[in-house]
Design a protein around this motif. Sequence first.
Motif, short mmCIF file in Angstrom:
data_model
loop_
_atom_site.label_atom_id
_atom_site.label_comp_id
_atom_site.label_asym_id
_atom_site.label_seq_id
_atom_site.Cartn_x
_atom_site.Cartn_y
_atom_site.Cartn_z
N UNK A 226 32.21 57.07 47.26
CA UNK A 226 31.67 55.90 47.96
C UNK A 226 32.00 54.61 47.23
N UNK A 227 32.13 54.68 45.91
CA UNK A 227 32.49 53.52 45.12
C UNK A 227 33.93 53.12 45.38
N UNK A 228 34.23 51.84 45.21
CA UNK A 228 35.61 51.36 45.28
C UNK A 228 36.25 51.55 43.91
N UNK A 229 37.41 52.20 43.87
CA UNK A 229 38.07 52.52 42.60
C UNK A 229 39.44 51.87 42.56
N UNK A 230 39.73 51.11 41.50
CA UNK A 230 41.01 50.43 41.36
C UNK A 230 41.54 50.61 39.94
N UNK A 231 42.85 50.51 39.80
CA UNK A 231 43.48 50.46 38.49
C UNK A 231 43.52 49.01 38.02
N UNK A 232 43.28 48.79 36.74
CA UNK A 232 43.29 47.43 36.19
C UNK A 232 44.73 47.06 35.85
N UNK A 233 45.35 46.27 36.73
CA UNK A 233 46.74 45.85 36.50
C UNK A 233 46.84 44.35 36.22
N UNK A 234 45.73 43.64 36.36
CA UNK A 234 45.67 42.21 36.08
C UNK A 234 44.21 41.87 35.75
N UNK A 235 43.91 40.70 35.20
CA UNK A 235 42.51 40.36 34.97
C UNK A 235 41.70 40.48 36.26
N UNK A 236 40.65 41.29 36.22
CA UNK A 236 39.92 41.67 37.43
C UNK A 236 38.44 41.43 37.25
N UNK A 237 37.81 40.62 38.13
CA UNK A 237 36.36 40.41 38.00
C UNK A 237 35.60 41.70 38.26
N UNK A 238 34.57 41.94 37.47
CA UNK A 238 33.79 43.16 37.58
C UNK A 238 32.68 42.98 38.60
N UNK A 239 32.60 43.92 39.55
CA UNK A 239 31.64 43.85 40.64
C UNK A 239 30.84 45.14 40.73
N UNK A 240 29.56 45.06 41.11
CA UNK A 240 28.78 46.29 41.34
C UNK A 240 29.45 47.15 42.41
N UNK A 241 29.24 48.43 42.34
CA UNK A 241 29.80 49.34 43.33
C UNK A 241 31.29 49.59 43.16
N UNK A 242 31.85 49.20 42.01
CA UNK A 242 33.29 49.34 41.79
C UNK A 242 33.54 50.06 40.47
#
Length: 362
Positions: A226-242
């Motif tokens: 259910x969570x959104x999952x991404x690879x960190x490929x650039x500076x990425x803001x941290x958000x709940x549920x991710x």
Amino acid sequence: MIRLLVVDDSPLVRRLLGELFRAAGDFEVAVARDGVEALEALVAFKPDVITLDVQMPRLDGISCLDRIMVERPTPVVMVSSLTGEGAAETVEALSLGAVDVVQKPGGAMSLEIGTFGPGLVETVRAAAGARIRRSHRLAERVRGLSGAAGPRTRPPRPRHPPVAAKGAAGGGEGLVLVGCSTGGPPALDALLQPLPGDFPWPIVVAQHMPRAFTGALARRLDALCELDVVEVVRPTPLQPGCVYIGRGDADVIVTRRSSGLFALGAPADPAYRWHPSADRLVDSAREVLPAANLAGVLMTGMGNDGAAAMTRLYAEGGWTAAEAEETAVVWGMPGELVRAGGARVVAPLEALADALLAAVAS
């Protein structure tokens, strides 16, 4: 002696790997040219551990692994030259039961075996002692023995009631830090799938894995959770549920900017042995958030990455959990955390998600 089966369709690769492991002194080596020969050797040679290529004639590595895990579950290390679309196949192999993946050198292996070889030997030696859970795919083994057929099924994505974070100051800003290595992708499945889509804290993951495969891992987890999952490929803001997966062969760190917390990749720091480094991730988070707003989870993996930093986090008032020995494929990293006295909770894999939910909500 460790009984090793090397499976690869290249005569050169079979010879080089055979020489490499025999020279290590603690391996008895057999070889197979494809998946068909590998399944024959599975019965005749009874290996303790297998290195398995992905692309092979007659029976490819993924199909062969599928059969191995149903017929005679054995620790398998995928040795893959695939990138891009093929990386998804290799990550799928981890979900089928492979304990680790190693990427073949981009150039001629004969020229790079001196640098590539020692790490492969260390990985395979650790894999030989890996704990393959006998319950893994038990239903399919029973069907196979009875002659019944049927496709693998994937359970539906879970649905959960909302969770409110009460542990963080102001009820909001907090962060979960996860470290894992050998056997990590299936452990991440078990940790992340039970968490609700509105989980209140971002989750940053340091999974030891080559660069070619972390993107495919993130996409696979995103499809399962259910969570959104991404690879960190650039500076990425941290958000709940991710969930943020650190890119392989580099490090992932947490920093604070004027707009909030960010995850970003950083060149692999040679001061740390494994990458992405769980120790470096946790220490970076400790610099930007109070310990009470941090939760650390250390799961299966060889070595001790993450143990020192999570012990410091626990001493400062942070919440930490280690996977219990009975479920860890390799109880190296979490075992070191337990031995250092840095784990507030020691729990089997299937209980870690509930423990994390309770910690964030308590």
